[in-house]
Write an enzyme that holds these catalytic residues in place. Structure first.
Site, mmCIF file in Angstrom:
data_model
loop_
_atom_site.group_PDB
_atom_site.id
_atom_site.type_symbol
_atom_site.label_atom_id
_atom_site.label_comp_id
_atom_site.label_asym_id
_atom_site.label_seq_id
_atom_site.Cartn_x
_atom_site.Cartn_y
_atom_site.Cartn_z
ATOM 1 C CB CYS A 94 -0.472 -0.333 1.130
ATOM 2 S SG CYS A 94 0.454 0.398 2.526
ATOM 3 C CB CYS A 130 3.988 0.027 1.563
ATOM 4 S SG CYS A 130 3.744 -1.206 2.259
ATOM 5 C CB CYS A 184 20.836 -1.870 -36.438
ATOM 6 S SG CYS A 184 21.695 -1.172 -37.713
ATOM 7 C CG ASP A 204 -15.899 9.199 -10.333
ATOM 8 O OD1 ASP A 204 -16.983 8.499 -9.428
ATOM 9 O OD2 ASP A 204 -15.217 9.832 -10.322
ATOM 10 C CG ASP A 211 -11.996 12.600 -8.984
ATOM 11 O OD1 ASP A 211 -12.497 11.597 -9.282
ATOM 12 O OD2 ASP A 211 -12.475 13.872 -8.857
ATOM 13 C CG ASP A 214 -12.624 6.822 -9.108
ATOM 14 O OD1 ASP A 214 -13.889 6.562 -9.023
ATOM 15 O OD2 ASP A 214 -12.288 8.246 -9.449
HETATM 16 N N1 LIG Z 1 -17.293 11.733 4.224
HETATM 17 C C1 LIG Z 1 -18.810 11.227 4.152
HETATM 18 N N2 LIG Z 1 -20.027 12.230 4.662
HETATM 19 C C2 LIG Z 1 -21.114 11.973 4.607
HETATM 20 N N3 LIG Z 1 -21.373 10.781 3.971
HETATM 21 C C3 LIG Z 1 -20.376 10.422 2.745
HETATM 22 C C4 LIG Z 1 -18.716 10.818 3.410
HETATM 23 N N4 LIG Z 1 -18.134 9.390 2.109
HETATM 24 C C5 LIG Z 1 -19.339 8.586 1.801
HETATM 25 N N5 LIG Z 1 -20.310 9.098 2.019
HETATM 26 C C6 LIG Z 1 -21.379 8.716 1.233
HETATM 27 O O1 LIG Z 1 -21.223 7.916 0.452
HETATM 28 C C7 LIG Z 1 -22.173 7.616 -0.404
HETATM 29 C C8 LIG Z 1 -21.120 7.400 -1.335
HETATM 30 O O2 LIG Z 1 -19.718 7.716 -1.754
HETATM 31 P P1 LIG Z 1 -18.483 7.502 -2.547
HETATM 32 O O3 LIG Z 1 -17.163 8.327 -1.880
HETATM 33 O O4 LIG Z 1 -18.742 5.168 -2.603
HETATM 34 O O5 LIG Z 1 -19.180 7.238 -3.910
HETATM 35 P P2 LIG Z 1 -19.740 9.356 -4.701
HETATM 36 O O6 LIG Z 1 -18.787 10.280 -3.681
HETATM 37 O O7 LIG Z 1 -21.008 9.703 -3.909
HETATM 38 O O8 LIG Z 1 -19.204 9.042 -5.866
HETATM 39 P P3 LIG Z 1 -18.417 8.886 -7.067
HETATM 40 O O9 LIG Z 1 -18.365 7.127 -6.814
HETATM 41 O O10 LIG Z 1 -19.245 8.998 -8.001
HETATM 42 O O11 LIG Z 1 -17.157 9.711 -6.518
HETATM 43 C C9 LIG Z 1 -21.732 9.357 -0.764
HETATM 44 O O12 LIG Z 1 -22.762 9.574 -1.602
HETATM 45 C C10 LIG Z 1 -22.883 9.476 0.130
HETATM 46 O O13 LIG Z 1 -23.624 9.607 0.979
HETATM 47 MG MG LIG Z 2 -15.522 10.470 -6.786
#
Ligand SMILES: Nc1ncnc2c1ncn2[C@@H]1O[C@H](COP(=O)(O)OP(=O)(O)OP(=O)(O)O)[C@@H](O)[C@H]1O
Ligand SMILES: [Mg+2]
Ligand SMILES: [Cu+]
Length: 800
Positions: free
Chosen positions: A15, A18, A86, A494, A693, A697
């Site tokens: 990870c 490391c 070559c 995404d 991004d 992902d």
């Molecule tokens: N720090 C946080 N606080 C509150 N809710 C969160 C938090 N992190 C994630 N979530 C909830 O979990 C859901 C999924 O989060 P995830 O990061 O997997 O995807 P995303 O950011 O919504 O979308 P994408 O996959 O397009 O980046 C979010 O839509 C949100 O509702």
């Molecule tokens: Mg995202």
């Protein structure tokens, strides 16, 4: 300075922690000037003073940290290669050495790269090997700066040889006028017709200038392979020695001295043009390198002094005057200005910068004055990274090139066979006993069949194409990515940060009646303050607008894909999806759990629970990037399937997809399942590009046929991807596919012409319809035309 740079491949890292550890460990070593360890590429790039420390010590350090060093890489500059045979030979020679993992030689760039086991071999072993094969090699890191332009030296040398060769060949060419009836009226000085004078002139060209072909042919044959030098040496020697035989046997007519001399001269001319054109294929990189200013203005004790850019250190305060180029990557500490970043991102509109923003080396400050603190210098700047990535891509091999390499490897022996048959057929069947006629056709076959254009076809296009792409903010990491992007039929996007701006704002904060709203907002803001997630930032900002001080968080835990868990005071706070609460056996309060309306508006709805009960429901809204809609339309126009992939709720995702014009949505995907979605699309036979991004992902970017990372996103995503879109907007996806398409098309044109030229030329020459010198001119022209065609890629315009 005795600084050396080395790539070290490391295994066993699981990870980013490391790689951080290894990086820190290396940086702390005495004699190490800089070290970066990349988890995704499993590579450490270490610069060190080789008088203070050696490579084994560095490897030992890595092992002592619990990881393993498997192989090292060395880069060479190789000169003296004339064609793909070559480079193929050097490659073979190197890869057969014990301890070599892989060897790559690039004909167009004149570079070699070897991955090897350092316990068995050292870079100098490869240099001796390459020399033994008949070429010159230098370790790349060892080349003193300023001498990098070995190419210019090479061009000058070849040009000089050409002039000398021409000076001796032209008098011989003159005598040709007397051969043809329609030019026989022209004056030809009598002494030139003297066979001994001709012999003398031709000898200078044959052995003085032509020595390089003999040398090349000798080394090639000694290594049991054959390249273009063999063909040239055979062809010109045949003409020369036959003429010598004629002179010695008393004949003054029908000499072929001019054939051999003019051939050598023309081939040299072709080489000069080719070297010049090849030099241009790295123009884009040279331009990038030239952008960084040489001096910086340092603020020292309140006084501004000019210092060389090499002396700038991280943390230095620099002054950026209006109109000046920015010397290093830095953070703005005061002042506002607009900065033109087109050289890095391809975006022509200037970007506004104020306190806290980052500015990048080589970008150009417009009207305002800025004070900045240097954050990345030297090899660590974004500019240096871009240059490194492009150079790496240009040095790598496209799959299509392997085919061309294989063909040219077997070409020469076959051609020699055809030439022998040609001679025999002419001498015994078509024109029995006419040695001269048989000989000229044979020489023409040998010369026209030279596969030099074939070897240049792919690498020159890749160089010009990847350079041009970089100018427009598209960084291909490998030639393979450049070739394969073309075949993409499905683009997975995404949502947050890719389609949308990734800077959401809180729009709703509904609380259970009777609860203290302000206090809950402050708690929510505090609970989210340690989270990296875009929604977390929105909530923290929202809270800080209301109260100036947030409660103290005792414990924080991110639950990827669901939300977070925090401990504030005596209460445990959960914030996140409906599922997060369900998983923790918290029932939703019916008065504030109807999220449908918010979700239909494209808002992300989250639930907050304090001490086991649902107390608030909040929504954030993120806006589409300005170009997303147009970008999706362009992808559809290119015939691609577009799919949105997100962790967000189905309804929210659908609403945003509708806005962006996307018809397929895969929502509520947990971060670690994104890669599986890509894999299942691939299992259906789709060729998938993933665009993202975020850190979450990265696995999907790695699994996809082509991973594209937003340059505005996280470094982890960029490391996992095959392509980085510096500008961070979705229009770049369509541009990348277009760039790949035109480049592959260009390669195919080149391969077609190179092969067509050989396969049409050989029968014409065998039929005796081609004078040897015409064959020589045609060969020179074919190489030059391939390179010129590749250079057209430098002017490709992807949009107006
Ligand atoms: N720090 C946080 N606080 C509150 N809710 C969160 C938090 N992190 C994630 N979530 C909830 O979990 C859901 C999924 O989060 P995830 O990061 O997997 O995807 P995303 O950011 O919504 O979308 P994408 O996959 O397009 O980046 C979010 O839509 C949100 O509702
Ligand atoms: Mg995202
Ligand atoms: Cu050739």
């Amino acid at each position: 300075m005795n600084e050396k740079k080395m790539d070290i491949a490391i295994t066993g890292m699981t990870c980013a922690a490391c790689s951080n550890r290894v990086e820190k460990g290396l940086q702390r070593m005495e004699g190490v000037t800089s070290a970066t360890v990349n988890f995704a590429t499993e590579k450490a790039i270490v610069s060190f003073d080789h008088e203070k420390i050696d490579v084994p010590a560095i490897q030992e350090k890595i092992r002592s940290l619990g990881y393993d060093v498997i192989k090292e890489e060395a880069d060479f500059q190789i000169s003296g290669m004339t064609c793909a045979a070559c480079s193929a030979r050097i490659e073979k020679g190197l890869s057969r050495m014990e301890g070599v993992h892989s060897a790559n030689v690039n004909l167009a760039l004149e570079t070699g790269n070897v991955e090897f086991d350092p316990s068995v071999l050292q870079p100098k072993d490869f240099i001796s090997k390459i020399r033994a094969l008949g070429y010159e090699a230098e370790l790349k890191g060892d080349i003193p700066e300023g001498q990098e332009d070995h190419r210019q030296v090479e061009i000058r040398k070849k040009t000089r040889l050409f002039y000398i060769s021409a000076a001796f060949s032209l008098p011989l060419l003159w005598t040709m006028f007397s051969h043809f009836s329609f030019t026989s009226w022209m004056y030809v000085p009598n002494f030139l017709m003297n066979s001994y004078v001709q012999w003398a002139l031709a000898t200078v060209v044959q052995f003085g200038i032509g020595r390089m072909f003999y040398k090349g042919a000798y080394f090639s044959l000694r290594n049991k392979s054959a390249n273009m030098d063999v063909l040239v040496a055979l062809g010109t020697s045949a003409a020369y020695f036959y003429s010598v035989y004629l002179v010695l046997s008393g004949s003054a007519h029908g000499l072929y001295f001019e054939t051999s001399a003019v051939l050598i001269t023309l081939i040299l001319l072709g080489k000069v043009f080719e070297a010049r054109a090849k030099g241009h294929s790295s123009d884009a990189i040279k331009k990038l390198m030239g952008l960084q200013p040489t001096m910086a203005v340092l603020e020292r004790d309140g006084v501004a002094v000019d210092i060389p850019i090499a002396d700038v250190e991280v943390g230095n305060i620099l002054v950026i005057r209006p109109g000046a180029s920015i010397p290093v990557d830095a953070e703005v500490i005061s002042g506002t200005s607009a900065v033109n970043e087109s050289m890095l991102t391809g975006e022509s509109l200037p970007v506004d910068k104020t306190e806290g923003d980052t500015v990048f080396a080589a970008t150009v400050n417009a009207n305002g004055s800025l004070r900045v603190r240097a954050s990345n210098v030297g090899k660590d700047t974004v500019l240096s990274n871009i240059i490194r990535v492009v150079e790496q891509a240009q040095g790598s091999k496209a799959p299509i090139q392997r085919l061309a390499d294989r063909i040219s490897g077997i070409f020469v022996p076959i051609v020699v066979g055809i030439a022998i048959v040609t001679f025999l057929v002419w001498y015994f069947v078509v024109a029995p006993g006419e040695f001269a006629v048989a000989l000229t056709s044979t020489i023409a076959v040998l010369v026209i069949a030279c596969p030099c254009a074939l070897g240049l076809a792919t690498p020159t296009s890749i160089m010009a194409g990847s350079g041009r792409a970089a100018e427009q903010g598209i960084l291909f990491k490998t030639a393979e990515a450049m070739e394969n992007t073309k075949a993409i039929d499905t683009v997975v996007l995404d949502k947050t940060g890719t389609i949308t701006k990734g800077t959401p704002e809180v729009t709703d904060f509904l609380v259970v009646t009777g609860s203290p709203r302000e206090q809950l907002i402050a708690m929510a803001a505090a609970a989210e303050s340690d989270s990296e997630h875009p929604v977390a930032k929105a909530i923290t900002v929202y809270g800080l607008e209301l109260v100036s001080e947030l409660p103290v968080v005792k414990h924080f835990e991110a639950i990827p894909g669901y939300g977070i868990k925090s401990v504030i005071g005596a209460s445990t706070v959960f914030m996140g999806t409906r599922k997060l609460l369900a998983n923790n056996e918290i029932t939703l309060d019916a008065t504030i759990s109807d999220a449908k309306k918010l979700e239909i508006d494209g808002k992300t709805v989250m639930y907050m629970a304090v001490s086991g009960s649902h107390v608030a429901t909040l929504a954030v809204a993120d806006t589409l990037k300005d170009t997303s809609k147009q970008a999706v339309a362009e992808l559809h126009a290119l015939g691609l399937d577009v799919i949105m992939l997100t962790g967000d709720q189905q309804r929210t995702a659908e609403a945003i997809a509708k806005d962006a014009g996307i018809e397929h949505v895969v929502a509520e995907v947990l971060p670690d399942k994104k890669a599986e979605v890509i894999a299942s699309l691939q299992a259906q036979g789709k060729r998938v590009a993933m665009v993202g991004d975020g850190i979450n992902d990265a696995p999907a970017l790695a699994v996809a046929d082509i991973g594209m990372a937003m340059g505005t996103g996280t470094a982890v995503a960029m490391e996992a991807a095959d392509v980085t879109l510096m500008h961070g907007d979705l229009l770049g996806v369509a541009d990348t596919i277009k760039m790949s398409r035109v480049t592959v098309h260009n390669i195919k044109q080149n391969l077609f012409w190179a092969l067509a030229y050989n396969s049409i030329g050989i029968p014409i020459a065998a039929a005796g319809l081609l004078a040897p010198w015409v064959a020589g001119a045609a060969m020179a022209f074919s190489s030059v035309s391939v390179v010129l065609n590749a250079l057209r890629l430098q002017r490709v315009k992807l949009r107006d």
